[in-house]
Design a protein around this motif. Structure first.
Motif, PDB file in Angstrom:
ATOM      1  N   MET A   1       0.825  -1.197   0.000  1.00 36.40           N
ATOM      2  CA  MET A   1       0.000   0.000   0.000  1.00 36.40           C
ATOM      3  C   MET A   1       0.871   1.264   0.000  1.00 36.40           C
ATOM      4  O   MET A   1       2.068   1.192   0.254  1.00 36.40           O
ATOM      5  CB  MET A   1      -0.908   0.008   1.240  1.00 36.40           C
ATOM      6  N   PRO A   2       0.275   2.424  -0.253  1.00 38.29           N
ATOM      7  CA  PRO A   2       1.014   3.690  -0.172  1.00 38.29           C
ATOM      8  C   PRO A   2       1.646   3.879   1.208  1.00 38.29           C
ATOM      9  O   PRO A   2       1.057   3.514   2.230  1.00 38.29           O
ATOM     10  CB  PRO A   2      -0.067   4.747  -0.431  1.00 38.29           C
ATOM     11  N   GLY A   3       2.837   4.439   1.223  1.00 40.77           N
ATOM     12  CA  GLY A   3       3.580   4.622   2.464  1.00 40.77           C
ATOM     13  C   GLY A   3       4.652   3.570   2.658  1.00 40.77           C
ATOM     14  O   GLY A   3       5.539   3.723   3.514  1.00 40.77           O
ATOM     15  N   GLN A   4       4.598   2.489   1.849  1.00 39.63           N
ATOM     16  CA  GLN A   4       5.601   1.433   1.955  1.00 39.63           C
ATOM     17  C   GLN A   4       6.958   1.963   1.499  1.00 39.63           C
ATOM     18  O   GLN A   4       7.117   2.505   0.420  1.00 39.63           O
ATOM     19  CB  GLN A   4       5.214   0.235   1.086  1.00 39.63           C
ATOM     20  N   ARG A   5       7.969   1.785   2.338  1.00 37.12           N
ATOM     21  CA  ARG A   5       9.333   2.164   1.972  1.00 37.12           C
ATOM     22  C   ARG A   5      10.010   0.980   1.293  1.00 37.12           C
ATOM     23  O   ARG A   5       9.811  -0.176   1.671  1.00 37.12           O
ATOM     24  CB  ARG A   5      10.112   2.598   3.204  1.00 37.12           C
ATOM     25  N   TYR A   6      10.850   1.295   0.298  1.00 36.96           N
ATOM     26  CA  TYR A   6      11.503   0.217  -0.440  1.00 36.96           C
ATOM     27  C   TYR A   6      12.811   0.708  -1.061  1.00 36.96           C
ATOM     28  O   TYR A   6      13.081   1.922  -1.129  1.00 36.96           O
ATOM     29  CB  TYR A   6      10.583  -0.342  -1.529  1.00 36.96           C
ATOM     30  N   ALA A   7      13.611  -0.233  -1.522  1.00 36.23           N
ATOM     31  CA  ALA A   7      14.857   0.077  -2.227  1.00 36.23           C
ATOM     32  C   ALA A   7      15.236  -1.177  -3.018  1.00 36.23           C
ATOM     33  O   ALA A   7      14.470  -2.154  -3.065  1.00 36.23           O
ATOM     34  CB  ALA A   7      15.955   0.479  -1.253  1.00 36.23           C
ATOM     35  N   TYR A   8      16.391  -1.157  -3.643  1.00 29.92           N
ATOM     36  CA  TYR A   8      16.841  -2.297  -4.448  1.00 29.92           C
ATOM     37  C   TYR A   8      18.269  -2.671  -4.096  1.00 29.92           C
ATOM     38  O   TYR A   8      19.067  -1.836  -3.646  1.00 29.92           O
ATOM     39  CB  TYR A   8      16.775  -1.970  -5.944  1.00 29.92           C
ATOM     40  N   ARG A   9      18.574  -3.938  -4.321  1.00 30.49           N
ATOM     41  CA  ARG A   9      19.954  -4.425  -4.285  1.00 30.49           C
ATOM     42  C   ARG A   9      20.224  -5.071  -5.643  1.00 30.49           C
ATOM     43  O   ARG A   9      19.461  -5.933  -6.090  1.00 30.49           O
ATOM     44  CB  ARG A   9      20.162  -5.428  -3.142  1.00 30.49           C
ATOM     45  N   VAL A  10      21.296  -4.620  -6.285  1.00 28.17           N
ATOM     46  CA  VAL A  10      21.598  -5.084  -7.635  1.00 28.17           C
ATOM     47  C   VAL A  10      22.894  -5.883  -7.631  1.00 28.17           C
ATOM     48  O   VAL A  10      23.952  -5.388  -7.223  1.00 28.17           O
ATOM     49  CB  VAL A  10      21.715  -3.893  -8.609  1.00 28.17           C
ATOM     50  N   HIS A  11      22.803  -7.133  -8.087  1.00 32.16           N
ATOM     51  CA  HIS A  11      23.959  -8.013  -8.204  1.00 32.16           C
ATOM     52  C   HIS A  11      24.454  -7.974  -9.649  1.00 32.16           C
ATOM     53  O   HIS A  11      23.648  -7.973 -10.590  1.00 32.16           O
ATOM     54  CB  HIS A  11      23.584  -9.453  -7.859  1.00 32.16           C
ATOM     55  N   GLY A  12      25.762  -7.953  -9.822  1.00 31.27           N
ATOM     56  CA  GLY A  12      26.315  -7.932 -11.167  1.00 31.27           C
ATOM     57  C   GLY A  12      27.784  -7.581 -11.143  1.00 31.27           C
ATOM     58  O   GLY A  12      28.439  -7.638 -10.092  1.00 31.27           O
ATOM     59  N   PRO A  13      28.317  -7.205 -12.277  1.00 29.21           N
ATOM     60  CA  PRO A  13      29.754  -6.931 -12.367  1.00 29.21           C
ATOM     61  C   PRO A  13      30.180  -5.700 -11.585  1.00 29.21           C
ATOM     62  O   PRO A  13      29.466  -4.694 -11.548  1.00 29.21           O
ATOM     63  CB  PRO A  13      29.984  -6.731 -13.871  1.00 29.21           C
ATOM     64  N   TYR A  14      31.336  -5.820 -10.957  1.00 30.12           N
ATOM     65  CA  TYR A  14      31.953  -4.665 -10.307  1.00 30.12           C
ATOM     66  C   TYR A  14      33.252  -4.399 -11.053  1.00 30.12           C
ATOM     67  O   TYR A  14      34.278  -5.061 -10.854  1.00 30.12           O
ATOM     68  CB  TYR A  14      32.230  -4.946  -8.833  1.00 30.12           C
ATOM     69  N   ALA A  15      33.208  -3.439 -11.953  1.00 26.71           N
ATOM     70  CA  ALA A  15      34.358  -3.083 -12.782  1.00 26.71           C
ATOM     71  C   ALA A  15      34.360  -1.572 -12.960  1.00 26.71           C
ATOM     72  O   ALA A  15      33.899  -1.061 -13.983  1.00 26.71           O
ATOM     73  CB  ALA A  15      34.295  -3.802 -14.130  1.00 26.71           C
ATOM     74  N   PRO A  16      34.855  -0.840 -11.972  1.00 27.44           N
ATOM     75  CA  PRO A  16      34.830   0.624 -12.031  1.00 27.44           C
ATOM     76  C   PRO A  16      35.475   1.186 -13.288  1.00 27.44           C
ATOM     77  O   PRO A  16      35.038   2.218 -13.803  1.00 27.44           O
ATOM     78  CB  PRO A  16      35.599   1.033 -10.776  1.00 27.44           C
ATOM     79  N   GLU A  17      36.508   0.505 -13.783  1.00 27.66           N
ATOM     80  CA  GLU A  17      37.183   0.989 -14.984  1.00 27.66           C
ATOM     81  C   GLU A  17      36.262   0.972 -16.198  1.00 27.66           C
ATOM     82  O   GLU A  17      36.487   1.688 -17.174  1.00 27.66           O
ATOM     83  CB  GLU A  17      38.436   0.150 -15.265  1.00 27.66           C
ATOM     84  N   ASP A  18      35.187   0.153 -16.138  1.00 35.45           N
ATOM     85  CA  ASP A  18      34.210   0.087 -17.218  1.00 35.45           C
ATOM     86  C   ASP A  18      32.909   0.803 -16.849  1.00 35.45           C
ATOM     87  O   ASP A  18      31.915   0.689 -17.566  1.00 35.45           O
ATOM     88  CB  ASP A  18      33.889  -1.376 -17.564  1.00 35.45           C
ATOM     89  N   GLY A  19      32.939   1.491 -15.707  1.00 30.11           N
ATOM     90  CA  GLY A  19      31.741   2.205 -15.279  1.00 30.11           C
ATOM     91  C   GLY A  19      30.682   1.323 -14.652  1.00 30.11           C
ATOM     92  O   GLY A  19      29.520   1.720 -14.554  1.00 30.11           O
ATOM     93  N   LYS A  20      31.049   0.117 -14.213  1.00 31.79           N
ATOM     94  CA  LYS A  20      30.093  -0.813 -13.619  1.00 31.79           C
ATOM     95  C   LYS A  20      30.422  -0.989 -12.131  1.00 31.79           C
ATOM     96  O   LYS A  20      31.516  -1.408 -11.784  1.00 31.79           O
ATOM     97  CB  LYS A  20      30.138  -2.156 -14.338  1.00 31.79           C
ATOM     98  N   ARG A  21      29.451  -0.656 -11.298  1.00 37.11           N
ATOM     99  CA  ARG A  21      29.673  -0.720  -9.848  1.00 37.11           C
ATOM    100  C   ARG A  21      28.528  -1.452  -9.144  1.00 37.11           C
ATOM    101  O   ARG A  21      28.026  -1.004  -8.125  1.00 37.11           O
ATOM    102  CB  ARG A  21      29.837   0.681  -9.279  1.00 37.11           C
ATOM    103  N   CYS A  22      28.083  -2.557  -9.670  1.00 40.28           N
ATOM    104  CA  CYS A  22      27.035  -3.336  -9.008  1.00 40.28           C
ATOM    105  C   CYS A  22      27.557  -3.826  -7.659  1.00 40.28           C
ATOM    106  O   CYS A  22      28.660  -4.370  -7.575  1.00 40.28           O
ATOM    107  CB  CYS A  22      26.620  -4.521  -9.877  1.00 40.28           C
TER     108      CYS A  22
END
Length: 321
Positions: free
Chosen positions: A73-94
């Motif tokens: 319902m409205p008022g629910q707080r939420y966020a996300y966790r994203v799994h994936g590549p961590y390669a800062p040199e390629d602009g990827k910071r999952c």
């Protein structure tokens, strides 16, 4: 998957990839997040005590991860966790250790408190990872109620050659005004007070253009001194009104407060309506670089306009998100 599943106390349906963000339909909420690099995405539902329930998003269409949960319902707080590549040199910071806000959220709650866990690298040695969990140190997105009774409100359609625009700051316009009730000073509701409306009408103003009021974050060095960012050029939530300007402080309150200000309810007997303006470009921010969300969104700009009519205004009635 294309079928319902159960995670804890929640029944999870496949949902739809559009629209992006969280969308309440009167019975439940659809969640949709874009990422073309994620290998796994978890929707995190945050309860009133700050504990989270993680719900894996199994449905993916055109890089959009989505689900529908009937009980949200409205008022629910939420966020996300994203799994994936961590390669800062390629602009990827999952990094699933970092709780990510929804770039399409229409309301936020809490505050980025500057804790080192918000960064996915060591702030003293950028070559090292920081895997601390950021839950409890970051803002969360909030599901809002999109339904609003606009009554007989209509755009005044003032011709451009008759338009007089007044640029103002939501907080600065009323924060020290002696004739505005203290509880409404510096808020959206304060702008709708008869004193302000009469002042603008006396000037011949037909529309008010507001300086940045999309959700922005506070600079660490200001927050450490007990100060706040006045101008608001650290915008990150382009679809959400800034929470500090709302008279209602409950999750989702800013959305309800801003709508009650920008379009009159039946208790206010006004025929004005609001216009949305995009005239003030935001400055680039640095907070998102270390733990940037894999979700991408366009970058609109950050001002609203309010049309002023010749009818009488009254103090807005209390609103709920």
């Amino acid at each position: 998957m294309n079928q319902a599943s159960t995670v804890g106390d929640y029944q999870v349906w496949p949902g739809e990839p559009y629209p992006l963000g969280s969308t309440y339909d009167g019975a439940g909420t659809n969640f949709a997040l874009f990422s073309d690099v994620a290998e796994k995405v978890e929707l995190c539902l945050i309860d009133s005590e700050g504990a989270e329930t993680r719900i894996p998003l199994e449905e993916v269409d055109a890089h959009i991860w989505h689900c529908y949960i009937p009980s949200i319902m409205p008022g629910q707080r939420y966020a996300y966790r994203v799994h994936g590549p961590y390669a800062p040199e390629d602009g990827k910071r999952c990094d699933p250790n970092k709780l990510l806000v929804d770039p399409y959220a229409k309301a936020f709650d809490g505050e980025f408190d500057g804790d080192a866990s918000l960064f996915n690298y060591d702030i003293y040695d950028h070559s090292k990872r920081n895997t601390d969990d950021s839950l409890g140190h970051t803002m969360t997105s909030v599901v809002i109620n999109p339904f609003f009774d606009w009554a007989a409100d209509r755009a005044p359609k003032t011709p451009y050659n008759e338009t007089v625009i007044y640029e103002a700051h939501v907080k600065g316009m009323t924060m020290t005004h002696p004739d505005i009730p203290e509880s409404l000073r510096g808020t959206y509701a304060g702008l709708a007070h008869p004193v302000i409306i009469d002042y603008l009408k006396d000037l011949g103003v037909t529309a008010i253009e507001l300086m940045p009021l999309h959700q922005f974050l506070q600079d660490d060095h200001l927050r450490e001194k007990g100060l706040r960012n006045y101008w608001g050029y650290n915008t990150f939530g382009f679809l959400a009104p800034h929470q500090d300007y709302a008279a209602s402080k409950k999750p989702g309150g800013p959305s309800a407060s801003s709508r009650a200000w920008s379009a009159p309810s039946t208790t206010r007997a006004s025929r004005s309506s609001s216009t949305w303006s995009t005239t003030t470009p935001p400055r680039a921010t640095t907070w998102a670089r270390p733990s940037a969300s894999a979700a991408s969104t366009t970058r609109p700009t950050t001002a609203w306009s309010r049309a002023i009519s010749s009818t009488t205004w009254t103090t807005p009635a209390p609103v709920t998100p």
